[in-house]
Scaffold this active site. Structure first.
Site, mmCIF file in Angstrom:
data_model
loop_
_atom_site.group_PDB
_atom_site.id
_atom_site.type_symbol
_atom_site.label_atom_id
_atom_site.label_comp_id
_atom_site.label_asym_id
_atom_site.label_seq_id
_atom_site.Cartn_x
_atom_site.Cartn_y
_atom_site.Cartn_z
ATOM 1 N N CYS A 1 1.324 -12.842 -8.188
ATOM 2 C CA CYS A 1 0.147 -13.672 -7.752
ATOM 3 C C CYS A 1 -0.855 -14.054 -8.798
ATOM 4 O O CYS A 1 -2.099 -13.869 -8.886
ATOM 5 C CB CYS A 1 -0.821 -12.809 -6.862
ATOM 6 S SG CYS A 1 0.266 -12.408 -5.455
ATOM 7 N N ASP B 1 -13.578 -8.356 -10.538
ATOM 8 C CA ASP B 1 -12.386 -7.984 -9.810
ATOM 9 C C ASP B 1 -11.872 -6.682 -10.421
ATOM 10 O O ASP B 1 -11.293 -6.686 -11.315
ATOM 11 C CB ASP B 1 -11.550 -8.927 -9.579
ATOM 12 C CG ASP B 1 -10.152 -8.455 -9.166
ATOM 13 O OD1 ASP B 1 -10.003 -7.528 -8.728
ATOM 14 O OD2 ASP B 1 -9.215 -9.637 -9.046
ATOM 15 N N GLN C 1 -7.336 -3.512 -10.396
ATOM 16 C CA GLN C 1 -6.701 -2.843 -11.175
ATOM 17 C C GLN C 1 -7.229 -1.676 -12.320
ATOM 18 O O GLN C 1 -6.725 -1.351 -13.153
ATOM 19 C CB GLN C 1 -5.593 -3.639 -12.154
ATOM 20 C CG GLN C 1 -4.819 -4.856 -11.417
ATOM 21 C CD GLN C 1 -3.672 -3.948 -10.626
ATOM 22 O OE1 GLN C 1 -3.282 -2.942 -10.999
ATOM 23 N NE2 GLN C 1 -3.243 -4.520 -9.623
ATOM 24 N N LYS D 1 -5.163 0.787 -3.745
ATOM 25 C CA LYS D 1 -4.823 0.803 -5.358
ATOM 26 C C LYS D 1 -5.141 2.012 -5.990
ATOM 27 O O LYS D 1 -5.083 2.427 -7.098
ATOM 28 C CB LYS D 1 -4.990 -0.349 -5.999
ATOM 29 C CG LYS D 1 -4.288 -1.678 -5.627
ATOM 30 C CD LYS D 1 -4.531 -2.924 -6.440
ATOM 31 C CE LYS D 1 -4.001 -4.211 -5.886
ATOM 32 N NZ LYS D 1 -2.821 -4.419 -5.875
ATOM 33 N N HIS E 1 -5.956 -12.959 -10.728
ATOM 34 C CA HIS E 1 -5.166 -12.827 -9.644
ATOM 35 C C HIS E 1 -5.281 -14.030 -8.451
ATOM 36 O O HIS E 1 -6.618 -14.351 -8.464
ATOM 37 C CB HIS E 1 -5.286 -11.639 -8.859
ATOM 38 C CG HIS E 1 -4.388 -11.048 -7.728
ATOM 39 N ND1 HIS E 1 -4.543 -11.744 -6.599
ATOM 40 C CD2 HIS E 1 -3.349 -10.317 -7.773
ATOM 41 C CE1 HIS E 1 -3.563 -11.221 -5.669
ATOM 42 N NE2 HIS E 1 -3.026 -10.473 -6.459
HETATM 43 N N1 PLP Z 1 -7.149 -8.821 -7.693
HETATM 44 C C1 PLP Z 1 -6.018 -8.044 -8.439
HETATM 45 C C2 PLP Z 1 -6.382 -7.951 -10.193
HETATM 46 C C3 PLP Z 1 -5.062 -7.368 -8.134
HETATM 47 O O1 PLP Z 1 -4.146 -6.845 -8.808
HETATM 48 C C4 PLP Z 1 -4.800 -7.581 -6.700
HETATM 49 C C5 PLP Z 1 -3.677 -7.169 -5.936
HETATM 50 O O2 PLP Z 1 -2.704 -6.866 -6.582
HETATM 51 C C6 PLP Z 1 -5.841 -8.278 -6.006
HETATM 52 C C7 PLP Z 1 -6.952 -8.723 -6.602
HETATM 53 C C8 PLP Z 1 -5.741 -8.459 -4.460
HETATM 54 O O3 PLP Z 1 -5.837 -7.019 -3.837
HETATM 55 P P1 PLP Z 1 -5.685 -6.766 -2.269
HETATM 56 O O4 PLP Z 1 -4.231 -7.354 -2.079
HETATM 57 O O5 PLP Z 1 -5.538 -5.167 -2.217
HETATM 58 O O6 PLP Z 1 -6.926 -7.523 -1.735
#
Ligand code: PLP
Length: 405
Positions: A363, A199, A202, A225, A122
């Site tokens: 993203c 990270d 998900q 999430k 992401h």
């Molecule tokens: N990392 C992953 C794999 C994501 O799917 C997301 C959001 O969709 C993020 C990071 C960023 O999360 P946040 O916008 O809640 O900071």
């Protein structure tokens, strides 16, 4: 067996109608819906005990502080961290990664060093590392993927060297649904004494996380999430690293004392929690964890997998559809494209039929470029979704294709 009828009653928003159709919410990878208990916790805070925390000024402030710190203990046990001080409250995954990149990155990265990520990250797990690489004249390397959307482990091994100073990898791809072999990656990285950030945005709502078993150095995720509030999240970090790291932001709450020439910082975890946080948002994490644990993480994983398998099997019957991300090890994310149709056109028609999905690059622009596509339609399931909803979704996709032909 999950009692889906009861579960659905706990999520008031699921009763909504969109353009006259019952809402089919398949955008859970973007954000999950909130159970009544989470909503009640936020309301209750503002109705009964709104106060600032860690000030000890009066009864309600103490009450709020106790509730807030109770959440830290819940998160500790939820992800099985060793120490309470290893749980840092942040604004979310993005904020947690920026904290590590700015504080730890600045500490350990020098000119000529290398940081490894995957091509499926992401943007939140790319841009902060790009920024630190630019500042330090270091290099960002990416692990490629195979045709199925799986990370190439042998390519990762080839990238590892004495120049590698940090690895940041997603547990689950938000576009492909791929579950990465993070334990194997962490083990390998540690042979080179390289710390690893995972990270978990998900992953955390779909599978049981045990940071001690994983032995990751950092694990980050967002509350929204996992059925709790937006704007709050977690940074788990090993105590030894967090102690070495300088504060990310300066301000109130993160100091022991301030002199005009120099300040003395607080101990962990407060050193990284400058300013007044989103108190109600953080409090909402506790009922969300309790809710998931009540349903059962294994049961959630099992049921969501069945939904994914059914949706995969049904969508593959539609002519012209290709699924993007077909690894065996997947969470409940179904990304697809349709020959000659733009993902956003499909998404617009699905929306008019009450089916909420996400379309676009999610993203993950570098991944899209690598796959040579501009975007996908992404349906992502949670445990409150049903097989009947999958049928509605499949019929809606068929109708959308017919209308666009
Ligand atoms: N990392 C992953 C794999 C994501 O799917 C997301 C959001 O969709 C993020 C990071 C960023 O999360 P946040 O916008 O809640 O900071």
């Amino acid at each position: 067996m999950l009692n889906i009828k009861k579960i659905r009653r706990d999520f008031p928003i699921l009763k909504r109608k969109i353009y006259g159709h019952p809402l089919v919410y398949f955008d859970n990878a973007a954000t999950t819906q909130k159970p009544q208990k989470v909503i009640d916790t936020i309301n209750k805070f503002y109705i009964y005990s709104n106060s600032n925390i860690h000030r000890g000024a009066h009864y309600m402030s103490d009450e709020a502080t106790i509730s807030y710190e109770k959440v830290r203990a819940s998160v500790k046990s939820f992800i099985n961290s060793k120490h309470l001080e290893e749980i840092i409250f942040t604004k979310g995954t993005t904020d947690s990664i920026n904290l590590v990149a700015s504080s730890f990155g600045r500490l350990i990265i020098s000119e000529g060093d290398e940081i490894i990520i995957t091509i499926m990250e992401h943007h939140s797990n790319i841009v902060p590392w790009q920024m630190i690489c630019e500042e330090k004249k270091a290099k960002l390397l990416t692990i490629p993927i195979n045709d199925k959307g799986g990370m190439l482990f042998d390519e990762f091994e080839k990238l590892l060297s004495i120049k590698t100073k940090f690895i940041a990898i997603t547990h689950v791809s938000n576009t492909l649904g791929t579950i990465n072999p993070i334990k194997k990656i962490i083990n390998k990285a540690h042979l080179f004494n390289v710390p690893v950030l995972i990270d978990g945005a998900q992953a955390v709502a779909h599978t049981k996380i045990d940071v001690q078993d994983l032995d990751c150095d950092f694990y980050v995720f967002s509350a929204h999430k996992m059925y709790a509030s937006t704007g709050v999240g977690i940074l788990y970090g090993k105590e030894k690293w967090l102690n070495e790291m300088p504060p990310y932001q300066g301000g109130g709450s993160m100091i022991k004392s301030v002199n005009i020439n120099k300040s003395i910082y607080s101990e962990l975890p407060h050193k990284f929690e400058a300013g007044t946080p989103n108190i109600a948002g953080i409090m909402s994490i506790d009922p969300a964890i309790l809710y998931m644990e009540d349903v059962g993480l294994h049961e959630i994983e099992d049921y969501e997998h069945q939904l994914l398998e059914y949706a995969t099997q049904e969508i593959m019957k539609i002519k012209g559809v290709s699924i993007i991300g077909i690894m065996d090890d997947k969470t409940s994310i179904l990304s697809f494209i349709v020959d000659g149709k733009h993902p956003s056109d499909i998404g617009i028609i699905l929306d008019k039929l009450g089916v909420a999905v996400r379309t676009g690059h999610h993203c993950t622009e570098p991944l899209m470029r690598c796959l040579n596509i501009s975007g996908t339609v992404r349906a992502s399931f949670a445990f409150y979704n049903t097989f009947q909803e999958v049928d509605i979704f499949i019929n809606a996709v068929k109708l959308a294709i017919k209308m666009l032909n």
